[in-house]
Design an enzyme around this catalytic site. Structure first.
Site, mmCIF file in Angstrom:
data_model
loop_
_atom_site.group_PDB
_atom_site.id
_atom_site.type_symbol
_atom_site.label_atom_id
_atom_site.label_comp_id
_atom_site.label_asym_id
_atom_site.label_seq_id
_atom_site.Cartn_x
_atom_site.Cartn_y
_atom_site.Cartn_z
ATOM 1 N N HIS A 1 -9.321 0.745 5.000
ATOM 2 C CA HIS A 1 -8.033 0.960 5.668
ATOM 3 C C HIS A 1 -8.252 1.865 6.876
ATOM 4 O O HIS A 1 -9.063 2.798 6.828
ATOM 5 C CB HIS A 1 -7.026 1.579 4.697
ATOM 6 C CG HIS A 1 -5.656 1.616 5.280
ATOM 7 N ND1 HIS A 1 -5.257 2.601 6.140
ATOM 8 C CD2 HIS A 1 -4.610 0.762 5.162
ATOM 9 C CE1 HIS A 1 -4.020 2.350 6.526
ATOM 10 N NE2 HIS A 1 -3.602 1.239 5.946
ATOM 11 N N SER B 1 3.642 -2.409 10.211
ATOM 12 C CA SER B 1 5.086 -2.448 10.405
ATOM 13 C C SER B 1 5.729 -3.775 9.989
ATOM 14 O O SER B 1 6.659 -4.250 10.639
ATOM 15 C CB SER B 1 5.447 -2.096 11.854
ATOM 16 O OG SER B 1 4.990 -0.779 12.155
ATOM 17 N N LYS C 1 0.142 4.284 -0.179
ATOM 18 C CA LYS C 1 -0.454 5.466 0.480
ATOM 19 C C LYS C 1 -0.219 6.721 -0.380
ATOM 20 O O LYS C 1 -0.195 6.628 -1.595
ATOM 21 C CB LYS C 1 0.083 5.600 1.901
ATOM 22 C CG LYS C 1 -0.118 4.296 2.698
ATOM 23 C CD LYS C 1 0.089 4.444 4.163
ATOM 24 C CE LYS C 1 -0.114 3.089 4.842
ATOM 25 N NZ LYS C 1 -0.019 3.149 6.282
ATOM 26 N N ASN D 1 0.876 -1.177 0.000
ATOM 27 C CA ASN D 1 0.000 0.000 0.000
ATOM 28 C C ASN D 1 0.907 1.218 0.000
ATOM 29 O O ASN D 1 1.557 1.509 0.997
ATOM 30 C CB ASN D 1 -0.880 -0.043 1.259
ATOM 31 C CG ASN D 1 -1.701 1.211 1.445
ATOM 32 O OD1 ASN D 1 -1.757 2.074 0.568
ATOM 33 N ND2 ASN D 1 -2.331 1.326 2.607
ATOM 34 N N GLU E 1 -6.693 4.277 8.046
ATOM 35 C CA GLU E 1 -6.538 5.725 7.810
ATOM 36 C C GLU E 1 -7.796 6.292 7.157
ATOM 37 O O GLU E 1 -8.182 7.429 7.416
ATOM 38 C CB GLU E 1 -5.278 5.977 6.959
ATOM 39 C CG GLU E 1 -4.020 5.806 7.800
ATOM 40 C CD GLU E 1 -2.798 5.306 7.052
ATOM 41 O OE1 GLU E 1 -2.738 5.431 5.814
ATOM 42 O OE2 GLU E 1 -1.889 4.770 7.724
ATOM 43 N N GLU F 1 -5.220 -5.375 10.367
ATOM 44 C CA GLU F 1 -4.203 -4.367 10.638
ATOM 45 C C GLU F 1 -4.502 -3.686 11.968
ATOM 46 O O GLU F 1 -5.314 -2.763 12.028
ATOM 47 C CB GLU F 1 -4.202 -3.316 9.526
ATOM 48 C CG GLU F 1 -3.881 -3.893 8.161
ATOM 49 C CD GLU F 1 -3.284 -2.839 7.239
ATOM 50 O OE1 GLU F 1 -2.171 -3.067 6.777
ATOM 51 O OE2 GLU F 1 -3.913 -1.806 7.024
ATOM 52 N N GLY G 1 2.534 1.973 10.848
ATOM 53 C CA GLY G 1 3.448 3.106 10.722
ATOM 54 C C GLY G 1 4.126 3.490 12.032
ATOM 55 O O GLY G 1 4.756 4.540 12.124
HETATM 56 P P1 PGA Z 1 3.035 0.124 7.619
HETATM 57 O O1 PGA Z 1 1.568 0.309 7.016
HETATM 58 O O2 PGA Z 1 3.591 -1.139 7.009
HETATM 59 O O3 PGA Z 1 3.781 1.347 7.190
HETATM 60 O O4 PGA Z 1 2.895 0.006 9.097
HETATM 61 C C1 PGA Z 1 0.716 -0.783 6.850
HETATM 62 C C2 PGA Z 1 -0.603 -0.337 6.273
HETATM 63 O O5 PGA Z 1 -1.128 0.703 6.685
HETATM 64 O O6 PGA Z 1 -1.161 -1.014 5.373
#
Ligand code: PGA
Length: 250
Positions: free
Chosen positions: A95, A213, A12, A10, A97, A167, A173
Protein backbone atom coordinates in the site's frame (compact mmCIF):
# COMPACT_ATOMS: atom_id res chain seq x y z
CA UNK A 1 -12.82 -12.92 -20.29
CA UNK A 2 -15.03 -12.65 -17.27
CA UNK A 3 -13.33 -12.16 -13.96
CA UNK A 4 -15.13 -12.38 -10.62
CA UNK A 5 -15.53 -8.87 -9.13
CA UNK A 6 -13.52 -8.16 -6.00
CA UNK A 7 -14.64 -5.43 -3.61
CA UNK A 8 -12.24 -4.69 -0.77
CA UNK A 9 -12.28 -2.35 2.20
CA UNK A 10 -9.05 -1.16 3.79
CA UNK A 11 -9.92 0.09 7.24
CA UNK A 12 -6.42 1.49 7.83
CA UNK A 13 -5.79 2.62 11.44
CA UNK A 14 -9.47 2.87 12.34
CA UNK A 15 -11.84 0.96 14.61
CA UNK A 16 -11.47 -0.74 17.96
CA UNK A 17 -12.34 -4.43 18.20
CA UNK A 18 -15.90 -3.55 19.12
CA UNK A 19 -16.27 -1.04 16.29
CA UNK A 20 -14.85 -3.56 13.85
CA UNK A 21 -17.36 -6.22 14.86
CA UNK A 22 -20.20 -3.69 14.62
CA UNK A 23 -19.08 -2.76 11.12
CA UNK A 24 -19.14 -6.41 10.06
CA UNK A 25 -22.69 -6.68 11.42
CA UNK A 26 -23.63 -3.67 9.27
CA UNK A 27 -22.07 -5.20 6.14
CA UNK A 28 -24.27 -8.25 6.45
CA UNK A 29 -27.05 -6.11 4.95
CA UNK A 30 -25.31 -6.01 1.56
CA UNK A 31 -27.06 -8.15 -1.04
CA UNK A 32 -23.89 -8.88 -3.00
CA UNK A 33 -25.97 -8.83 -6.16
CA UNK A 34 -22.86 -8.89 -8.36
CA UNK A 35 -21.62 -12.08 -6.68
CA UNK A 36 -18.33 -10.37 -5.83
CA UNK A 37 -15.56 -11.53 -3.57
CA UNK A 38 -15.81 -9.19 -0.58
CA UNK A 39 -12.74 -8.51 1.52
CA UNK A 40 -12.20 -6.43 4.64
CA UNK A 41 -8.81 -5.45 6.05
CA UNK A 42 -9.03 -4.43 9.72
CA UNK A 43 -6.12 -3.59 12.00
CA UNK A 44 -4.12 -6.52 13.35
CA UNK A 45 -5.80 -6.02 16.73
CA UNK A 46 -9.23 -6.76 15.26
CA UNK A 47 -8.34 -9.60 12.88
CA UNK A 48 -9.43 -12.52 15.08
CA UNK A 49 -12.66 -10.84 16.12
CA UNK A 50 -13.50 -9.91 12.53
CA UNK A 51 -12.82 -13.47 11.36
CA UNK A 52 -15.23 -14.74 14.02
CA UNK A 53 -17.86 -12.09 13.29
CA UNK A 54 -17.65 -12.90 9.57
CA UNK A 55 -18.41 -16.60 9.99
CA UNK A 56 -20.97 -17.69 7.44
CA UNK A 57 -20.79 -14.48 5.39
CA UNK A 58 -18.10 -15.49 2.92
CA UNK A 59 -16.23 -12.23 3.66
CA UNK A 60 -12.50 -12.60 3.17
CA UNK A 61 -10.43 -11.11 5.94
CA UNK A 62 -7.04 -9.55 5.25
CA UNK A 63 -4.17 -8.09 7.19
CA UNK A 64 -3.00 -4.68 5.93
CA UNK A 65 0.64 -5.80 5.86
CA UNK A 66 2.90 -8.50 7.26
CA UNK A 67 6.59 -8.87 7.95
CA UNK A 68 8.77 -11.25 5.97
CA UNK A 69 10.20 -13.31 8.85
CA UNK A 70 8.16 -16.10 10.46
CA UNK A 71 9.16 -15.20 14.03
CA UNK A 72 11.92 -13.65 16.06
CA UNK A 73 13.16 -10.49 17.73
CA UNK A 74 11.31 -7.98 15.54
CA UNK A 75 9.44 -5.81 18.02
CA UNK A 76 6.03 -4.64 16.74
CA UNK A 77 6.12 -6.67 13.54
CA UNK A 78 3.47 -9.28 12.67
CA UNK A 79 4.44 -12.37 10.70
CA UNK A 80 2.42 -14.21 8.06
CA UNK A 81 2.26 -17.17 10.45
CA UNK A 82 0.58 -14.96 13.05
CA UNK A 83 -1.79 -13.52 10.45
CA UNK A 84 -2.81 -17.04 9.41
CA UNK A 85 -3.24 -17.95 13.05
CA UNK A 86 -6.06 -15.41 13.35
CA UNK A 87 -7.95 -17.16 10.57
CA UNK A 88 -7.30 -14.35 8.07
CA UNK A 89 -6.60 -15.61 4.55
CA UNK A 90 -5.47 -12.47 2.69
CA UNK A 91 -2.87 -9.73 3.06
CA UNK A 92 -2.47 -6.31 1.44
CA UNK A 93 1.14 -5.64 0.48
CA UNK A 94 2.70 -2.48 -0.91
CA UNK A 95 0.00 0.00 0.00
CA UNK A 96 1.34 3.46 -0.82
CA UNK A 97 1.14 4.49 2.85
CA UNK A 98 3.43 1.55 3.66
CA UNK A 99 5.73 2.55 0.82
CA UNK A 100 5.90 6.25 1.63
CA UNK A 101 5.66 6.30 5.45
CA UNK A 102 7.20 3.00 6.53
CA UNK A 103 9.95 2.29 4.04
CA UNK A 104 8.45 -0.61 2.11
CA UNK A 105 10.70 -0.61 -0.94
CA UNK A 106 10.21 -2.96 -3.88
CA UNK A 107 13.01 -5.12 -2.42
CA UNK A 108 11.36 -5.34 1.00
CA UNK A 109 8.03 -6.07 -0.67
CA UNK A 110 9.56 -8.85 -2.71
CA UNK A 111 10.54 -10.55 0.57
CA UNK A 112 7.06 -9.98 1.99
CA UNK A 113 5.51 -11.50 -1.14
CA UNK A 114 7.74 -14.56 -0.69
CA UNK A 115 6.75 -14.94 2.96
CA UNK A 116 3.05 -14.48 2.31
CA UNK A 117 3.08 -17.00 -0.56
CA UNK A 118 5.05 -19.42 1.55
CA UNK A 119 2.25 -19.42 4.11
CA UNK A 120 -0.58 -19.51 1.60
CA UNK A 121 -1.90 -16.00 2.13
CA UNK A 122 -3.65 -14.45 -0.87
CA UNK A 123 -1.91 -11.18 -1.71
CA UNK A 124 -3.50 -7.92 -2.79
CA UNK A 125 -0.46 -6.18 -4.24
CA UNK A 126 -0.70 -2.39 -4.57
CA UNK A 127 0.98 -0.26 -7.18
CA UNK A 128 0.62 3.36 -8.20
CA UNK A 129 2.30 6.62 -9.06
CA UNK A 130 2.54 9.98 -7.29
CA UNK A 131 1.18 13.16 -8.85
CA UNK A 132 4.68 14.28 -9.72
CA UNK A 133 5.38 10.99 -11.47
CA UNK A 134 2.12 11.17 -13.42
CA UNK A 135 2.75 14.75 -14.48
CA UNK A 136 6.29 13.80 -15.46
CA UNK A 137 4.95 11.08 -17.77
CA UNK A 138 6.43 8.35 -15.60
CA UNK A 139 3.29 6.46 -14.56
CA UNK A 140 3.97 3.31 -16.56
CA UNK A 141 7.67 3.25 -15.77
CA UNK A 142 7.01 3.48 -12.02
CA UNK A 143 4.34 0.79 -12.05
CA UNK A 144 6.45 -1.52 -14.17
CA UNK A 145 9.30 -1.17 -11.69
CA UNK A 146 6.92 -1.99 -8.81
CA UNK A 147 5.62 -5.08 -10.60
CA UNK A 148 8.93 -6.36 -11.93
CA UNK A 149 10.86 -5.91 -8.69
CA UNK A 150 8.05 -6.55 -6.22
CA UNK A 151 7.06 -9.84 -7.87
CA UNK A 152 10.54 -10.83 -8.99
CA UNK A 153 11.35 -14.54 -8.95
CA UNK A 154 7.79 -15.88 -8.89
CA UNK A 155 6.03 -17.80 -11.63
CA UNK A 156 2.49 -17.34 -12.88
CA UNK A 157 1.64 -20.60 -11.13
CA UNK A 158 2.93 -19.32 -7.78
CA UNK A 159 1.07 -16.03 -8.23
CA UNK A 160 -2.16 -17.57 -9.51
CA UNK A 161 -4.32 -16.13 -6.70
CA UNK A 162 -2.65 -12.70 -6.71
CA UNK A 163 -4.85 -9.62 -6.93
CA UNK A 164 -3.41 -6.29 -8.08
CA UNK A 165 -4.65 -2.94 -6.81
CA UNK A 166 -3.89 0.16 -8.86
CA UNK A 167 -3.97 3.12 -6.50
CA UNK A 168 -2.73 6.43 -7.86
CA UNK A 169 -1.17 8.04 -4.78
CA UNK A 170 -2.67 11.43 -5.69
CA UNK A 171 -6.18 9.95 -5.45
CA UNK A 172 -5.87 8.28 -2.04
CA UNK A 173 -7.79 10.04 0.70
CA UNK A 174 -7.75 13.27 -1.29
CA UNK A 175 -11.25 13.19 -2.72
CA UNK A 176 -9.65 13.27 -6.20
CA UNK A 177 -10.59 10.19 -8.16
CA UNK A 178 -8.97 9.10 -11.37
CA UNK A 179 -11.56 9.38 -14.10
CA UNK A 180 -12.96 6.05 -15.24
CA UNK A 181 -10.97 6.57 -18.46
CA UNK A 182 -7.71 7.16 -16.57
CA UNK A 183 -8.36 4.05 -14.51
CA UNK A 184 -9.15 1.98 -17.61
CA UNK A 185 -6.05 3.21 -19.47
CA UNK A 186 -3.74 2.38 -16.58
CA UNK A 187 -5.40 -0.96 -15.86
CA UNK A 188 -4.99 -1.90 -19.51
CA UNK A 189 -1.33 -0.92 -19.38
CA UNK A 190 -0.85 -2.97 -16.20
CA UNK A 191 -2.45 -6.00 -17.83
CA UNK A 192 -0.08 -5.63 -20.78
CA UNK A 193 2.92 -5.40 -18.41
CA UNK A 194 1.77 -8.53 -16.60
CA UNK A 195 1.34 -10.36 -19.92
CA UNK A 196 4.96 -9.58 -20.68
CA UNK A 197 6.15 -10.53 -17.19
CA UNK A 198 3.99 -13.58 -16.43
CA UNK A 199 2.26 -14.56 -19.65
CA UNK A 200 -1.01 -13.76 -21.37
CA UNK A 201 -3.05 -16.37 -19.55
CA UNK A 202 -2.03 -14.91 -16.20
CA UNK A 203 -2.72 -11.36 -17.35
CA UNK A 204 -6.15 -12.27 -18.73
CA UNK A 205 -7.19 -13.89 -15.47
CA UNK A 206 -5.69 -11.57 -12.86
CA UNK A 207 -8.06 -9.18 -11.14
CA UNK A 208 -6.99 -5.54 -11.09
CA UNK A 209 -8.74 -3.32 -8.55
CA UNK A 210 -8.90 0.47 -8.64
CA UNK A 211 -8.36 2.39 -5.42
CA UNK A 212 -8.39 6.08 -4.53
CA UNK A 213 -11.45 8.01 -3.31
CA UNK A 214 -13.92 5.39 -4.49
CA UNK A 215 -17.42 6.22 -3.28
CA UNK A 216 -21.05 5.37 -3.88
CA UNK A 217 -21.43 7.98 -6.60
CA UNK A 218 -18.41 7.05 -8.71
CA UNK A 219 -18.20 3.28 -8.26
CA UNK A 220 -20.70 2.45 -11.01
CA UNK A 221 -18.77 4.31 -13.72
CA UNK A 222 -15.44 2.90 -12.57
CA UNK A 223 -16.72 -0.68 -12.39
CA UNK A 224 -18.19 -0.33 -15.89
CA UNK A 225 -14.68 -0.23 -17.38
CA UNK A 226 -13.48 -3.39 -19.04
CA UNK A 227 -10.17 -3.78 -17.22
CA UNK A 228 -11.45 -2.73 -13.79
CA UNK A 229 -12.34 -5.88 -11.85
CA UNK A 230 -13.00 -4.38 -8.46
CA UNK A 231 -12.20 -1.60 -6.04
CA UNK A 232 -10.06 -1.13 -2.95
CA UNK A 233 -11.85 1.36 -0.74
CA UNK A 234 -10.49 3.30 2.21
CA UNK A 235 -12.63 5.99 3.86
CA UNK A 236 -15.96 4.85 2.45
CA UNK A 237 -15.45 1.29 3.66
CA UNK A 238 -15.77 2.47 7.28
CA UNK A 239 -19.47 3.27 6.98
CA UNK A 240 -21.65 0.21 6.45
CA UNK A 241 -24.35 1.86 4.32
CA UNK A 242 -21.76 3.47 2.04
CA UNK A 243 -19.70 0.33 1.61
CA UNK A 244 -22.82 -1.76 1.07
CA UNK A 245 -23.79 0.54 -1.80
CA UNK A 246 -20.31 0.08 -3.26
CA UNK A 247 -20.57 -3.72 -2.90
CA UNK A 248 -23.93 -3.57 -4.67
CA UNK A 249 -22.68 -1.34 -7.50
CA UNK A 250 -24.73 -1.08 -10.69
P1 PGA B 1 -9.47 6.12 0.02
O1 PGA B 1 -8.28 5.07 0.27
O2 PGA B 1 -10.61 5.32 -0.56
O3 PGA B 1 -9.77 6.68 1.37
O4 PGA B 1 -8.96 7.13 -0.95
C1 PGA B 1 -8.00 4.07 -0.65
C2 PGA B 1 -6.84 3.23 -0.18
O5 PGA B 1 -5.86 3.78 0.34
O6 PGA B 1 -6.87 1.98 -0.30
Amino acid sequence: MSRKPFIAGNWKMHNTVEESVNLIEGLKAAKNKNNADIMVAPSFTSLSAVVRASAGTGFKVAAQDCYYEDKGAFTSQVSPVQVKGTGATHVILGHSERRSLFGDTNEVLNKKVAAALNHGLVIVFCVGETLEQREGGKTEEVIKDQLVNGLKGFSAEQLKDLVIAYEPVWAIGTGKTATPEQAQDTHKAIRAMLAEQLGKEFADGVRILYGGSVKADNVDAIMAKEDVDGVLVGGQSLIAEKFNRIIDYN
